[in-house]
Scaffold this active site. Structure first.
Site, PDB file in Angstrom:
ATOM      1  N   HIS A 504      40.674  -2.945 -11.338  1.00  0.00           N
ATOM      2  CA  HIS A 504      40.875  -3.658 -10.070  1.00  0.00           C
ATOM      3  C   HIS A 504      41.408  -2.710  -9.000  1.00  0.00           C
ATOM      4  O   HIS A 504      42.519  -2.883  -8.488  1.00  0.00           O
ATOM      5  CB  HIS A 504      41.808  -4.847 -10.269  1.00  0.00           C
ATOM      6  CG  HIS A 504      41.237  -5.916 -11.133  1.00  0.00           C
ATOM      7  ND1 HIS A 504      41.470  -5.983 -12.496  1.00  0.00           N
ATOM      8  CD2 HIS A 504      40.420  -6.968 -10.842  1.00  0.00           C
ATOM      9  CE1 HIS A 504      40.835  -7.025 -13.002  1.00  0.00           C
ATOM     10  NE2 HIS A 504      40.187  -7.638 -12.025  1.00  0.00           N
ATOM     11  N   ILE A 507      37.623   1.084  -5.626  1.00  0.00           N
ATOM     12  CA  ILE A 507      36.191   1.269  -5.919  1.00  0.00           C
ATOM     13  C   ILE A 507      35.567  -0.077  -6.273  1.00  0.00           C
ATOM     14  O   ILE A 507      34.457  -0.398  -5.830  1.00  0.00           O
ATOM     15  CB  ILE A 507      35.980   2.272  -7.070  1.00  0.00           C
ATOM     16  CG1 ILE A 507      36.718   3.582  -6.795  1.00  0.00           C
ATOM     17  CG2 ILE A 507      34.499   2.553  -7.276  1.00  0.00           C
ATOM     18  CD1 ILE A 507      36.641   4.582  -7.925  1.00  0.00           C
ATOM     19  N   ASP A 654      31.927 -10.431  -7.555  1.00  0.00           N
ATOM     20  CA  ASP A 654      33.108 -10.032  -8.327  1.00  0.00           C
ATOM     21  C   ASP A 654      32.750  -9.714  -9.780  1.00  0.00           C
ATOM     22  O   ASP A 654      33.418  -8.906 -10.433  1.00  0.00           O
ATOM     23  CB  ASP A 654      34.147 -11.153  -8.268  1.00  0.00           C
ATOM     24  CG  ASP A 654      35.540 -10.662  -8.633  1.00  0.00           C
ATOM     25  OD1 ASP A 654      35.779  -9.447  -8.554  1.00  0.00           O
ATOM     26  OD2 ASP A 654      36.385 -11.497  -9.001  1.00  0.00           O
TER      27      ASP A 654
END
Length: 782
Positions: A504, A507, A654
């Site tokens: 997390h 990048i 995500d």
């Protein structure tokens, strides 16, 4: 008048039904009398549906192709046999000297047929017939007719001087006499191409009537030509009688073949219909199996749809319809007694082998078991988990709860987005940044899905600022006359807020933002958002994990972290990310929205909050269920539910590390598993029981967990997004997910590969991944 019209109508309907019953009872065709139910067009004979007619021809051709060598050998044998018989008969009766032209044509005709047969087989004729079957059929019939008539006229021309003076009916059929010695069978040789035509080309198509017409013309030609030659010694009525006989015989053969062909087509239709139903059933079962889980609210939706379908189903009896509707309503009432309408049934989850996956995404708290008291009670934590899940499901279904950050306590004339700091602070803060205004942006394409963020010599740490600059400048900054320095200041401050955790990090945020941009432009949503809304959405993507310290909501709940107290166990990390982001935006040197009015700022703030909160995996099932129920396909629906669409897009982005090439996907998985195991080690030290996702000792089961994650979470999410897709982006994503899933499956089946990949996931780990980070509580200072 009205009643009279009704009586006439019903009377006609009754009469029509009676006639239909008679037709059904005595019909040779066994087809429905209702025009709407008929599946065959009777003239020319073909299926009404073009696709079914094409499939029928393809199946015929495939059947012939499977027997092509048998057909080839049989026709060559038949042709050579007839050729030999003609030669033997000619030699016995010394006909070569009399019928010279006939025998020349015999040799030529035989050679042409052999060449034709071999050519058709050598050029895969069946494949050609699938596309140009009609043209080939008609051309071949015309060719045969010309050759046959040529044969006939040459034959009769050769023997006309040898015909008997008195002709009786018994000797009439071909009248091929030579010195009254013997009837020869040369005429039958002309029928051989017809035999070949029936078997090698599917006559059971809409052109089959051409064969019957040709057959009849041949017979008429035989009798008519013979009559013209022997007009002086033959009675016209006998010739007419023979022609009528040929016509009746041809019609009889045609009708029989026609009826048989209809029955064949009906049988094929039934087979095709059953096959389609089986395929549809398998597809439905596969889709149901691939679904994440049917939530209670989806079950209610499906039951209501089923009831509506039963009500309008004319084939069902009234009692069956009523019983089905009542049964569905009873099920709905029972479901409504439950609290967790937007969550899967816990009993169903526990029956599955992947309940730990749902335990993670629903934040089901595992037993808090102190190491010194391992044999303590285990029932209370389960009850706590269940009650927590129920409590989570009680949230409103319209808008997610919005938790204001502590920075909202002191509100000035404008919201925190427009908060102005002192001029001196602003100058000092800007001077801290070393702006590279000529930063190289050419090596990142915002339109290509498979960008290599990790699969390169070194990870692309500059991607965050580069992608953020390109996208925000494209959609907002360039149109608002805002200084580029403010944009760079914002991006540098946001990047600085990301910790160097394995997964997390900045990048990951860059990848999510880039994929959000591609998705929103490829799906049917790009023209709905205004420029400032698009910018807010991109800011949400850039900052959706800002300040992440490598721990999950489950960890924060278990450890009674300070953030848990602030956000009352509700989307702890996601609320923290929102607060962190708004803390940065509240400073004028970072605020790209400072020219917007107060009402617009409030709406943009709400959009950012809702989008970031949607990345909480505990809301995954709920958001997916809401999206499925709304079945968003029409543009007007998308406009009304644009926030829900944006939630789906950022959720897909995500999880998009699963939707890229294997080499890139594997590197992201390596980072994620090490981040999870680091959390697991921390939990273990604190005395908590571990979910298998975070247990380093359960690493041998990781591939199975990964496959389950792809199948149960990622695939249903991307599949649902297809309803918005106006391009092929979701198809590309699905193909990558399926390839990666297949790759993990192959690895799991091969013990050597499995051991190799599992070891690689935990080896060559940088020391930076082992650093423990903490939440930045400075953002809460007033």
């Amino acid at each position: 008048m009205k009643h009279m019209f009704k009586n006439i109508l019903f009377h006609k309907k009754g009469k029509h039904d009676k006639n239909d019953a008679i037709k059904k009872a005595f019909s040779l065709f066994s087809v429905p009398s209702n025009e709407n139910e008929r599946i065959i067009k009777f003239w020319p004979l073909k299926f009404k549906e073009k696709d079914e007619e094409t499939l029928y021809i393809i199946k015929l051709c495939d059947n012939m192709y499977s027997k092509k060598y048998v057909i080839l050998v049989s026709h060559l044998i038949s042709l050579l046999l007839m050729y030999s018989v003609c030669l033997i008969v000619g030699n016995i009766n010394d006909l070569f000297s009399v019928l010279k032209l006939t025998y020349i044509l015999l040799h030529t005709f035989t050679a042409i047929n052999i060449i034709l047969i071999l050519t058709l087989h050598a050029t895969h004729y069946v494949e050609m017939f699938k596309s140009i079957k009609g043209e080939i059929f008609i051309f071949y019939i015309m060719m045969i007719f010309v050759i046959w008539c040529s044969w006939l006229f040459i034959l009769f021309n050769n023997i006309k001087d040898l015909l008997p003076i008195v002709v009786n009916v018994n000797n009439f059929l071909y009248a091929t006499y030579a010195n009254n010695k013997i009837n020869i069978v040369l005429g039958f040789f002309a029928y051989l191409p017809i035999f070949y035509l029936i078997t090698i080309i599917p006559c059971r198509i809409c052109y089959s009537c051409a064969f019957d017409i040709l057959f009849f013309i041949m017979k008429v030609a035989i009798f008519s030509v013979y009559y013209l030659i022997t007009m002086k010694s033959y009675i016209l009525t006998d010739n007419i009688f023979m022609i009528i006989s040929a016509l009746v015989g041809s019609l009889f053969i045609f009708v029989i073949r026609y009826i048989i062909e209809i029955q064949r087509r009906l049988s094929f239709h039934n087979w095709n219909k059953q096959t389609k139903q089986i395929i549809k059933l398998k597809k439905t079962l596969k889709e149901e199996k691939q679904k994440l889980s049917t939530t209670n609210i989806e079950e209610i939706y499906n039951l209501i749809n089923d009831s509506i379908g039963n009500y309008y189903n004319e084939n069902k009896k009234q009692k069956e319809t009523d019983w089905s509707i009542v049964n569905n309503l009873e099920k709905i009432l029972n479901i409504l007694k439950e609290d967790n309408l937007f969550s899967p049934d816990l009993k169903t989850i526990n029956k599955k082998n992947y309940n730990h996956i749902y335990g993670y995404i629903m934040d089901l708290k595992k037993q808090k078991e102190i190491i010194n008291d391992k044999i303590g009670s285990k029932e209370e934590p389960e009850a706590e988990s269940e009650s927590e899940c129920v409590d989570e499901s009680k949230e409103g279904s319209q808008i997610e709860s919005i938790f204001e950050s502590i920075s909202d306590v002191k509100q000035k004339k404008k919201s925190d987005l427009a908060y102005t700091s002192s001029y001196e602070e602003k100058e000092n803060e800007i001077l801290k940044y070393d702006f590279n205004m000529n930063m190289d942006k050419e090596n990142i394409s915002i339109d290509i899905w498979n960008t290599k963020f990790l699969d390169r010599k070194s990870p692309n740490y500059d991607a965050f600022i580069k992608i953020g600059y390109i996208l925000l400048n494209k959609y907002y900054i360039s149109n608002q006359n805002i200084s580029v320095k403010i944009l760079y200041s914002l991006l540098y401050e946001m990047k600085k807020g990301y910790n160097d955790v394995p997964y997390h990090n900045s990048i990951h945020a860059a990848m999510v933002t880039k994929h959000c941009s591609i998705l929103i432009t490829s799906l049917d949503t790009v023209n709905i958002l205004k420029d400032n809304e698009m910018a807010a959405f991109l800011i949400s993507a850039l900052g959706h994990d800002i300040g992440h310290f490598g721990r999950t909501n489950m960890f924060l709940k278990n450890c009674s972290n300070f953030l848990r107290i602030i956000y009352n166990d509700k989307s702890i990390l996601e609320n923290y990310h929102c607060s962190y982001l708004f803390n940065i935006l509240s400073k004028e040197e970072h605020n790209i929205f400072k020219k917007e009015d107060l009402k617009t700022l409030t709406n943009l703030r709400q959009l950012i909050i809702e989008v970031i909160l949607a990345t909480d995996m505990s809301k995954h099932i709920k958001i997916l269920a809401q999206f499925r129920i709304k079945s968003i396909k029409i543009k007007s629906y998308i406009e009304k539910n644009i926030i829900l669409c944006l939630k789906m897009i950022i959720k897909a982005a995500d999880l998009s590390h699963n939707c890229v090439d294997w080499s890139e996907h594997y590197l992201w998985v390596k980072r994620l598993v090490n981040e999870f195991y680091s959390e697991g080690d921390d939990l273990l030290e604190r005395g908590f029981e571990l979910n298998p996702l975070f247990d380093r000792k359960a690493h041998n089961n990781f591939i199975q967990i990964q496959r389950t994650f792809l199948r149960e979470l990622v695939l249903p999410l991307i599949s649902s997004l297809k309803t918005l897709d106006t391009s092929t982006i979701t198809q590309l994503m699905l193909s990558h997910v399926k390839r990666n899933y297949s790759k993990w499956t192959k690895i799991e089946k091969d013990e050597t590969k499995k051991e190799k990949y599992l070891n690689e996931l935990l080896t060559d780990v940088p020391n930076s991944w082992k650093i423990v980070y903490a939440p930045n509580l400075n953002i809460y200072k007033l």
